[in-house]
Design a protein around this motif. Structure first.
Motif, PDB file in Angstrom:
ATOM      1  N   ILE A 131      -9.557 -14.533   5.584  1.00  0.00           N
ATOM      2  CA  ILE A 131      -8.153 -14.242   5.327  1.00  0.00           C
ATOM      3  C   ILE A 131      -7.342 -14.360   6.609  1.00  0.00           C
ATOM      4  O   ILE A 131      -7.855 -14.209   7.721  1.00  0.00           O
ATOM      5  CB  ILE A 131      -7.940 -12.838   4.728  1.00  0.00           C
ATOM      6  N   GLY A 132      -6.064 -14.635   6.421  1.00  0.00           N
ATOM      7  CA  GLY A 132      -5.079 -14.429   7.464  1.00  0.00           C
ATOM      8  C   GLY A 132      -4.125 -13.364   6.961  1.00  0.00           C
ATOM      9  O   GLY A 132      -3.629 -13.460   5.836  1.00  0.00           O
ATOM     10  N   GLY A 133      -3.900 -12.329   7.726  1.00  0.00           N
ATOM     11  CA  GLY A 133      -3.043 -11.234   7.287  1.00  0.00           C
ATOM     12  C   GLY A 133      -2.104 -10.770   8.381  1.00  0.00           C
ATOM     13  O   GLY A 133      -2.497 -10.723   9.553  1.00  0.00           O
ATOM     14  N   VAL A 134      -0.860 -10.468   8.006  1.00  0.00           N
ATOM     15  CA  VAL A 134       0.124  -9.957   8.957  1.00  0.00           C
ATOM     16  C   VAL A 134       0.733  -8.682   8.390  1.00  0.00           C
ATOM     17  O   VAL A 134       1.246  -8.677   7.268  1.00  0.00           O
ATOM     18  CB  VAL A 134       1.249 -10.989   9.216  1.00  0.00           C
ATOM     19  N   LEU A 135       0.648  -7.594   9.145  1.00  0.00           N
ATOM     20  CA  LEU A 135       1.262  -6.336   8.735  1.00  0.00           C
ATOM     21  C   LEU A 135       2.766  -6.382   8.974  1.00  0.00           C
ATOM     22  O   LEU A 135       3.227  -6.797  10.052  1.00  0.00           O
ATOM     23  CB  LEU A 135       0.658  -5.167   9.518  1.00  0.00           C
ATOM     24  N   ASP A 136       3.525  -5.959   7.971  1.00  0.00           N
ATOM     25  CA  ASP A 136       4.971  -5.904   8.121  1.00  0.00           C
ATOM     26  C   ASP A 136       5.342  -4.803   9.112  1.00  0.00           C
ATOM     27  O   ASP A 136       4.672  -3.766   9.189  1.00  0.00           O
ATOM     28  CB  ASP A 136       5.607  -5.619   6.765  1.00  0.00           C
ATOM     29  N   ASP A 137       6.418  -5.007   9.870  1.00  0.00           N
ATOM     30  CA  ASP A 137       6.890  -3.978  10.791  1.00  0.00           C
ATOM     31  C   ASP A 137       7.841  -3.009  10.095  1.00  0.00           C
ATOM     32  O   ASP A 137       8.292  -2.037  10.706  1.00  0.00           O
ATOM     33  CB  ASP A 137       7.589  -4.614  11.998  1.00  0.00           C
ATOM     34  N   HIS A 138       8.155  -3.277   8.837  1.00  0.00           N
ATOM     35  CA  HIS A 138       9.076  -2.424   8.074  1.00  0.00           C
ATOM     36  C   HIS A 138       8.269  -1.445   7.243  1.00  0.00           C
ATOM     37  O   HIS A 138       7.451  -1.831   6.417  1.00  0.00           O
ATOM     38  CB  HIS A 138       9.962  -3.278   7.169  1.00  0.00           C
ATOM     39  N   ILE A 139       8.476  -0.147   7.466  1.00  0.00           N
ATOM     40  CA  ILE A 139       7.751   0.911   6.762  1.00  0.00           C
ATOM     41  C   ILE A 139       8.761   1.773   6.024  1.00  0.00           C
ATOM     42  O   ILE A 139       9.826   2.099   6.558  1.00  0.00           O
ATOM     43  CB  ILE A 139       6.960   1.787   7.753  1.00  0.00           C
ATOM     44  N   GLU A 140       8.442   2.148   4.785  1.00  0.00           N
ATOM     45  CA  GLU A 140       9.297   3.040   4.020  1.00  0.00           C
ATOM     46  C   GLU A 140       8.582   4.363   3.789  1.00  0.00           C
ATOM     47  O   GLU A 140       7.349   4.408   3.695  1.00  0.00           O
ATOM     48  CB  GLU A 140       9.659   2.422   2.673  1.00  0.00           C
TER      49      GLU A 140
ATOM     50  N   ASN B 293       0.843  -1.196   0.000  1.00  0.00           N
ATOM     51  CA  ASN B 293       0.000   0.000   0.000  1.00  0.00           C
ATOM     52  C   ASN B 293       0.876   1.243   0.000  1.00  0.00           C
ATOM     53  O   ASN B 293       1.808   1.361   0.812  1.00  0.00           O
ATOM     54  CB  ASN B 293      -0.886   0.043   1.246  1.00  0.00           C
ATOM     55  N   TYR B 294       0.589   2.189  -0.890  1.00  0.00           N
ATOM     56  CA  TYR B 294       1.215   3.497  -0.887  1.00  0.00           C
ATOM     57  C   TYR B 294       0.168   4.516  -0.452  1.00  0.00           C
ATOM     58  O   TYR B 294      -0.983   4.479  -0.909  1.00  0.00           O
ATOM     59  CB  TYR B 294       1.729   3.858  -2.285  1.00  0.00           C
ATOM     60  N   CYS B 295       0.571   5.441   0.421  1.00  0.00           N
ATOM     61  CA  CYS B 295      -0.349   6.429   0.977  1.00  0.00           C
ATOM     62  C   CYS B 295       0.392   7.753   1.168  1.00  0.00           C
ATOM     63  O   CYS B 295       1.623   7.785   1.230  1.00  0.00           O
ATOM     64  CB  CYS B 295      -0.896   5.982   2.329  1.00  0.00           C
ATOM     65  N   SER B 296      -0.370   8.840   1.291  1.00  0.00           N
ATOM     66  CA  SER B 296       0.209  10.150   1.590  1.00  0.00           C
ATOM     67  C   SER B 296      -0.211  10.594   2.983  1.00  0.00           C
ATOM     68  O   SER B 296      -1.398  10.564   3.315  1.00  0.00           O
ATOM     69  CB  SER B 296      -0.248  11.188   0.562  1.00  0.00           C
ATOM     70  N   PHE B 297       0.790  10.995   3.790  1.00  0.00           N
ATOM     71  CA  PHE B 297       0.523  11.489   5.137  1.00  0.00           C
ATOM     72  C   PHE B 297       1.728  12.281   5.603  1.00  0.00           C
ATOM     73  O   PHE B 297       2.877  11.880   5.357  1.00  0.00           O
ATOM     74  CB  PHE B 297       0.243  10.311   6.090  1.00  0.00           C
ATOM     75  N   ARG B 298       1.498  13.428   6.263  1.00  0.00           N
ATOM     76  CA  ARG B 298       2.571  14.286   6.811  1.00  0.00           C
ATOM     77  C   ARG B 298       3.490  14.845   5.726  1.00  0.00           C
ATOM     78  O   ARG B 298       4.642  15.167   5.980  1.00  0.00           O
ATOM     79  CB  ARG B 298       3.409  13.503   7.833  1.00  0.00           C
TER      80      ARG B 298
ATOM     81  N   MET C 273       4.563  13.080   3.296  1.00  0.00           N
ATOM     82  CA  MET C 273       5.410  11.948   2.960  1.00  0.00           C
ATOM     83  C   MET C 273       4.619  10.930   2.149  1.00  0.00           C
ATOM     84  O   MET C 273       3.401  10.783   2.323  1.00  0.00           O
ATOM     85  CB  MET C 273       5.933  11.266   4.229  1.00  0.00           C
ATOM     86  N   LEU C 274       5.322  10.231   1.262  1.00  0.00           N
ATOM     87  CA  LEU C 274       4.783   9.046   0.630  1.00  0.00           C
ATOM     88  C   LEU C 274       5.146   7.862   1.516  1.00  0.00           C
ATOM     89  O   LEU C 274       6.325   7.621   1.784  1.00  0.00           O
ATOM     90  CB  LEU C 274       5.375   8.858  -0.776  1.00  0.00           C
ATOM     91  N   MET C 275       4.148   7.145   1.995  1.00  0.00           N
ATOM     92  CA  MET C 275       4.352   6.046   2.934  1.00  0.00           C
ATOM     93  C   MET C 275       4.050   4.720   2.234  1.00  0.00           C
ATOM     94  O   MET C 275       3.053   4.605   1.505  1.00  0.00           O
ATOM     95  CB  MET C 275       3.433   6.192   4.149  1.00  0.00           C
ATOM     96  N   LYS C 276       4.890   3.720   2.467  1.00  0.00           N
ATOM     97  CA  LYS C 276       4.677   2.383   1.899  1.00  0.00           C
ATOM     98  C   LYS C 276       4.670   1.359   3.024  1.00  0.00           C
ATOM     99  O   LYS C 276       5.574   1.310   3.849  1.00  0.00           O
ATOM    100  CB  LYS C 276       5.771   2.029   0.897  1.00  0.00           C
ATOM    101  N   SER C 277       3.633   0.548   3.043  1.00  0.00           N
ATOM    102  CA  SER C 277       3.545  -0.540   4.013  1.00  0.00           C
ATOM    103  C   SER C 277       3.100  -1.803   3.287  1.00  0.00           C
ATOM    104  O   SER C 277       2.467  -1.748   2.228  1.00  0.00           O
ATOM    105  CB  SER C 277       2.557  -0.189   5.137  1.00  0.00           C
ATOM    106  N   ASP C 278       3.430  -2.948   3.870  1.00  0.00           N
ATOM    107  CA  ASP C 278       3.134  -4.236   3.246  1.00  0.00           C
ATOM    108  C   ASP C 278       2.302  -5.099   4.182  1.00  0.00           C
ATOM    109  O   ASP C 278       2.417  -5.011   5.407  1.00  0.00           O
ATOM    110  CB  ASP C 278       4.426  -4.990   2.913  1.00  0.00           C
ATOM    111  N   ILE C 279       1.495  -5.953   3.564  1.00  0.00           N
ATOM    112  CA  ILE C 279       0.750  -6.949   4.324  1.00  0.00           C
ATOM    113  C   ILE C 279       0.963  -8.299   3.658  1.00  0.00           C
ATOM    114  O   ILE C 279       0.986  -8.407   2.429  1.00  0.00           O
ATOM    115  CB  ILE C 279      -0.754  -6.601   4.411  1.00  0.00           C
ATOM    116  N   PHE C 280       1.172  -9.326   4.473  1.00  0.00           N
ATOM    117  CA  PHE C 280       1.335 -10.690   3.994  1.00  0.00           C
ATOM    118  C   PHE C 280      -0.004 -11.414   4.148  1.00  0.00           C
ATOM    119  O   PHE C 280      -0.572 -11.449   5.245  1.00  0.00           O
ATOM    120  CB  PHE C 280       2.421 -11.411   4.796  1.00  0.00           C
TER     121      PHE C 280
END
Length: 295
Positions: free
Chosen positions: A241-250, A182-187, A189-196
């Protein structure tokens, strides 16, 4: 555990406390049904919704509008519905070639740029926006499963924002084991987070993909009508679903040709939010009759 990075496996059953929100690690959700509908849109007009460095993912001559609704039933922060409206995208200095980013996702940094992301509870806003930079806000939402349909309605201020409905597939047999970005805009900044994700899905494509996406009379998303949304090319139902949010954010600075005159939304929008799991009242705005076209 379905392709999780080793660092996430290593802290299983440990705990974190972030912005006052307690998490048992990893940050996961289970036993949660979801729907997805993918619609072709005007690729040139889609650019108007995307920041610099984010480009529409093109399949043939069209970009993609991706509507995903998840009925989160078991999470560290309680139950809530999450209603994502996004544009398929790639990340990089230049636009990617057509079609290939859907196959070589890591190479082209393929994902979706989230345009709007209402959720049911305040604690979900606090965590999703404050930690991962997702554009969450509280809305009136539901998630309904009947014998033949799966649907979700999104209201604000007593008015309909959007409504999505898909035909329920006959069965959910297709294994889905992937990472989604997921790419999002906040503050500013362009924020990227992942979900498995780990699930089984029922899938309908092209002429079998029956879906409705209605844009209501609330002003929030009227601009989506400029995208010339076509008929669905894919619908997906995931019963659990089973989903896990990554702890690594860019994150990267958003850049503009000129200095913005208005400051972007920042931490002031989340800092005083509570850990409330309470939902707003269910959506009640009337749904227009089915005209056979997205509206």
């Amino acid at each position: 555990m379905f392709g999780l990075p080793k660092r996430i496996k290593n802290y299983s059953n440990r705990f974190s406390l972030v912005d006052g929100i307690p998490f048992k690690l990893p940050v996961a959700a289970v036993n949660s049904p979801a729907l997805m509908a993918v619609f072709p849109i005007d690729a040139e007009k889609a650019k108007d919704f995307l920041p610099a460095g984010i480009h529409p993912l093109r399949l043939w001559n069209s970009a993609l509008l991706i509507v995903t609704v998840i009925d989160y039933r078991e999470t560290p922060i309680g139950k809530y519905v999450e209603y994502s409206i996004a544009i398929g995208c790639t990340h990089g200095e230049k636009p990617a070639p057509r079609l290939l980013p859907a196959i070589f996702m890591n190479w082209f940094k393929t994902g979706q740029y989230v345009v709007d992301l209402p959720v049911s509870s305040e604690v979900s806003v606090k965590g999703g926006k404050g930690i991962w930079g997702m554009p969450k806000h509280q809305g009136s939402l539901n998630f309904l499963i009947t014998e033949n349909k799966v649907s979700s309605q999104y209201d604000l201020d007593g008015k309909l924002v959007t409504y999505v409905e898909i035909d329920k597939p006959a069965s959910a047999w297709l294994p889905v084991k992937t990472k989604a970005s997921n790419y999002c805009s906040f503050r500013g900044m362009l924020m990227k987070s992942d979900i498995f994700l780990n699930a089984k899905a029922g899938l309908n494509l092209f002429s079998k993909a029956k879906a409705r996406f209605v844009i209501g009379d609330h002003p929030r998303l009227q601009a989506l009508k400029e995208l010339n949304i076509g008929k669905a090319i894919a619908t997906i139902f995931l019963p659990s679903i089973g989903g896990v949010l990554d702890d690594h954010i860019e994150s990267w600075f958003l850049d503009f040709e000129q200095l913005p005159k208005v400051a972007p939304e920042g931490f002031e929008s989340v800092i005083d939010l509570t850990l409330s799991e309470a939902w707003l009242a269910p959506p009640t705005a009337p749904i227009p009759p089915d005209s056979g076209d997205n509206s």
